[in-house]
Scaffold this motif. Structure first.
Motif, PDB file in Angstrom:
ATOM      1  N   LYS A  87     -46.819 -62.289 -63.241  1.00 40.15           N
ATOM      2  CA  LYS A  87     -45.795 -63.826 -62.862  1.00 40.15           C
ATOM      3  C   LYS A  87     -45.083 -63.821 -63.655  1.00 40.15           C
ATOM      4  CE  LYS A  87     -50.348 -65.700 -60.859  1.00 40.15           C
ATOM      5  NZ  LYS A  87     -51.235 -66.210 -60.521  1.00 40.15           N
ATOM      6  N   ALA A  88     -45.031 -63.739 -64.507  1.00 41.94           N
ATOM      7  CA  ALA A  88     -43.935 -64.180 -65.964  1.00 41.94           C
ATOM      8  C   ALA A  88     -42.944 -62.902 -65.611  1.00 41.94           C
ATOM      9  CB  ALA A  88     -43.775 -64.941 -66.859  1.00 41.94           C
ATOM     10  N   GLY A  89     -43.360 -62.636 -64.244  1.00 40.20           N
ATOM     11  CA  GLY A  89     -41.665 -61.476 -64.292  1.00 40.20           C
ATOM     12  C   GLY A  89     -42.129 -60.222 -64.385  1.00 40.20           C
ATOM     13  N   VAL A  90     -42.590 -59.798 -65.271  1.00 47.46           N
ATOM     14  CA  VAL A  90     -42.374 -58.543 -65.970  1.00 47.46           C
ATOM     15  C   VAL A  90     -42.131 -56.917 -65.374  1.00 47.46           C
ATOM     16  CG1 VAL A  90     -43.766 -56.982 -67.828  1.00 47.46           C
ATOM     17  CG2 VAL A  90     -42.694 -59.074 -68.700  1.00 47.46           C
ATOM     18  N   GLU A  91     -41.059 -56.453 -65.614  1.00 49.00           N
ATOM     19  CA  GLU A  91     -41.509 -55.450 -64.367  1.00 49.00           C
ATOM     20  C   GLU A  91     -41.541 -54.092 -65.086  1.00 49.00           C
ATOM     21  OE1 GLU A  91     -37.381 -55.477 -62.781  1.00 49.00           O
ATOM     22  OE2 GLU A  91     -37.977 -57.797 -61.916  1.00 49.00           O
ATOM     23  N   VAL A  92     -41.968 -53.896 -66.268  1.00 57.44           N
ATOM     24  CA  VAL A  92     -42.029 -52.779 -66.734  1.00 57.44           C
ATOM     25  C   VAL A  92     -43.535 -52.456 -66.937  1.00 57.44           C
ATOM     26  CG1 VAL A  92     -40.038 -52.807 -69.032  1.00 57.44           C
ATOM     27  CG2 VAL A  92     -42.759 -53.016 -69.024  1.00 57.44           C
ATOM     28  N   PRO A  93     -44.171 -50.880 -66.386  1.00 58.75           N
ATOM     29  CA  PRO A  93     -45.152 -50.725 -66.943  1.00 58.75           C
ATOM     30  C   PRO A  93     -46.541 -51.486 -67.927  1.00 58.75           C
ATOM     31  CG  PRO A  93     -44.023 -48.477 -66.949  1.00 58.75           C
ATOM     32  CD  PRO A  93     -42.979 -50.149 -67.814  1.00 58.75           C
ATOM     33  N   ILE A  94     -47.349 -52.166 -67.530  1.00 59.30           N
ATOM     34  CA  ILE A  94     -48.291 -52.689 -68.063  1.00 59.30           C
ATOM     35  C   ILE A  94     -50.037 -51.511 -68.060  1.00 59.30           C
ATOM     36  CG2 ILE A  94     -49.962 -54.734 -68.487  1.00 59.30           C
ATOM     37  CD1 ILE A  94     -47.238 -56.031 -66.850  1.00 59.30           C
TER      38      ILE A  94
END
Ligand SMILES: *Cc1c(COP(=O)(O)O)cnc(C)c1O
Length: 475
Positions: A190-197
């Motif tokens: 939701k904060a816009g993080v795009e790398v894998p989680i």
């Protein structure tokens, strides 16, 4: 003569002019401050506006508040408190924002920002996260890691998890995020993080649709988990496989499949049309600085060498069947990096505490202050605390601060450490005998003991993001 008179006349005229200007300005309504000027970024709280206006005009002004670039809010006069009120709108992030207040059509830019924080307990002093220091630290940690090894930033306790992750990702130095709960992963997205989680601990297979939706990588820990995931994913497009990490317990007795069940689980994941074996992982119980020597000797009396031995044996078996050859192998936390235990780095390091430690006591990644709310002098013999087990030896000046939700804190005033006389958390009494000139309202700085940071401890006070270089609208 004539000249001098004219100068005096001129001066009189100027003074009269100033007097007249200040006369008219007192008759104009003017907003002085917002009370409180901090609150939850979810919004909805009331901000009371202290407006200077003539008594005869009281309550008649029209008020509009604008927080940051949000839609302007129409304020109203509350006859009970005799104050103007604006209801604070919601905001995307916990951060300070500029406030404009329009009174009777005249716009005032408020001197103090409104500080949006995590949760709504605004009467606890707000902790400011130092965004640039956090970013510098991410870069520094990345520099300690060989280029071929990925960095997974572990965000376990820090708040607000999504936005901490976002500012760390902006450094371009974080390859992955590892979070304990699915909800943390959702906050990052939701904060816009795009790398894998990846979600490290056990996420029930019922949540598979959410995991797929938010592109989160759970750990697969049992055959029944895989079975349930397959069932739920049958309806989906097989192009969008869910990435999973096979998690193996090699000797910590916590999350993960036991070693003798790992191979069948790897086969089941490999066979599934809906799952992709993205990683194979374990967690060490007992990393320490003597491990390097013992690993080299393959001394299985050493706990790390033993866990590594078990992990490698399973990896060989899985790889031997042609499974997971491209999977990311990861095992070590901060301590592996701290002690330079390169044999346990594999393809990725999961680093938490090392990212959040303060590089030096004077370079903290947070700033936490409050103000002395009351000052008084306790006379000799005065009781301290319930039960009066202790009494004051001599007249003692004390200062009171309140709502400090952590007792592992040191207090500094004017750069000098002050001792606590009494700590009831909601009320803390500081001994000011060494600083007799301190006044009510003076700033008190709070510092966690040791290297601790609110970013790496379970912590319940409101937090905001503070940046020295960027404007709030640039996030
Ligand atoms: C906490 C944790 C980490 C990170 O540990 P640090 O010591 O904070 O670096 C990595 N992996 C797992 C499974 C963890 O629980």
């Amino acid at each position: 003569m004539y000249k001098r008179y004219s100068i005096i006349f001129l001066l009189l005229y100027v003074f009269a002019g100033i007097a007249e200007a200040s006369e008219t300005s007192t008759s104009l309504a003017e907003p002085l401050k917002l009370i409180p000027n901090t609150g939850s970024f979810e919004g909805g709280q009331l901000a009371f506006i202290d407006v200077k206006e003539p008594v005869s005009e009281r309550g008649k002004a029209s008020i509009v508040c604008q927080f940051s670039l949000e839609t302007p809010i129409i304020g109203y006069f509350d006859s009970r408190s005799h104050q103007y009120i604006c209801r604070v709108p919601t905001h995307l992030r916990p951060e300070p924002v500029p406030v404009k207040i329009t009174v009777n059509g005249k716009v005032f830019n408020m001197r103090q920002p409104y500080v949006y924080t995590t949760h709504g307990k605004y009467d606890s002093p707000v902790t400011q996260v130092h965004v640039e220091r956090l970013q510098q630290r991410s870069k520094w940690v990345r520099e300690q890691i060989p280029k071929s090894v990925k960095l997974c930033a572990v965000l376990k306790n820090g708040n607000p998890v999504g936005w901490l992750g976002k500012v760390m990702e902006e450094t371009g130095k974080v390859d992955y995020f590892c979070v304990p709960r699915m909800q943390d992963g959702i906050a990052l997205r939701k904060a816009g993080v795009e790398v894998p989680i990846m979600v490290m601990y056990l996420t029930h297979a019922d949540y598979v649709p959410l995991l797929l939706h938010y592109n989160l990588e759970p750990s697969a820990y049992s055959l029944s988990w895989v079975e349930r995931a397959n069932q739920l994913l049958q309806a989906t497009d097989t192009d969008s496989q869910l990435k999973v990490h096979l998690w193996i317990d090699t000797g910590i007795s916590r999350e993960g499949v036991m070693p003798n069940k790992a191979l069948p689980l790897a086969r089941a994941i490999d066979k599934s049309k809906y799952l992709h074996l993205q990683g194979i992982a374990t967690h060490f119980c007992c990393l320490d600085d003597k491990d390097m020597v013992e690993i080299k000797k393959n001394n299985r009396k050493n706990k790390t060498a033993l866990q590594k031995h078990r992990f490698d044996r399973i990896l060989n078996k899985i790889h031997g069947e042609g499974i997971g050859r491209n999977a990311i192998i990861h095992a070590s936390s901060s301590d592996g990096l701290r002690y330079g235990l390169t044999p346990v780095y594999y393809d990725m390091l999961r680093v938490g505490s090392l990212l959040f430690e303060n590089p030096l006591p004077k370079q903290r990644n947070y700033h936490w202050t409050t103000k002395i709310t009351q000052i008084k002098t306790l006379p000799k013999g005065w009781c301290v605390n319930y039960g009066c087990d202790e009494q004051i030896d001599e007249d003692t000046k004390v200062g009171i601060v309140s709502h400090i939700p952590d007792d592992e804190v040191n207090y500094y005033i004017r750069g000098k450490k002050v001792e606590k006389l009494l700590d009831h958390e909601v009320i803390v009494v500081l001994d000011l005998s060494t600083l007799p000139e301190v006044k009510e309202g003076e700033e008190v700085t709070m510092v966690f003991s040791g290297d601790d940071s609110p970013l790496d401890t379970s912590y319940s006070a409101p937090v905001t993001l503070h940046s020295t270089t960027r404007k709030t609208t640039e996030y």
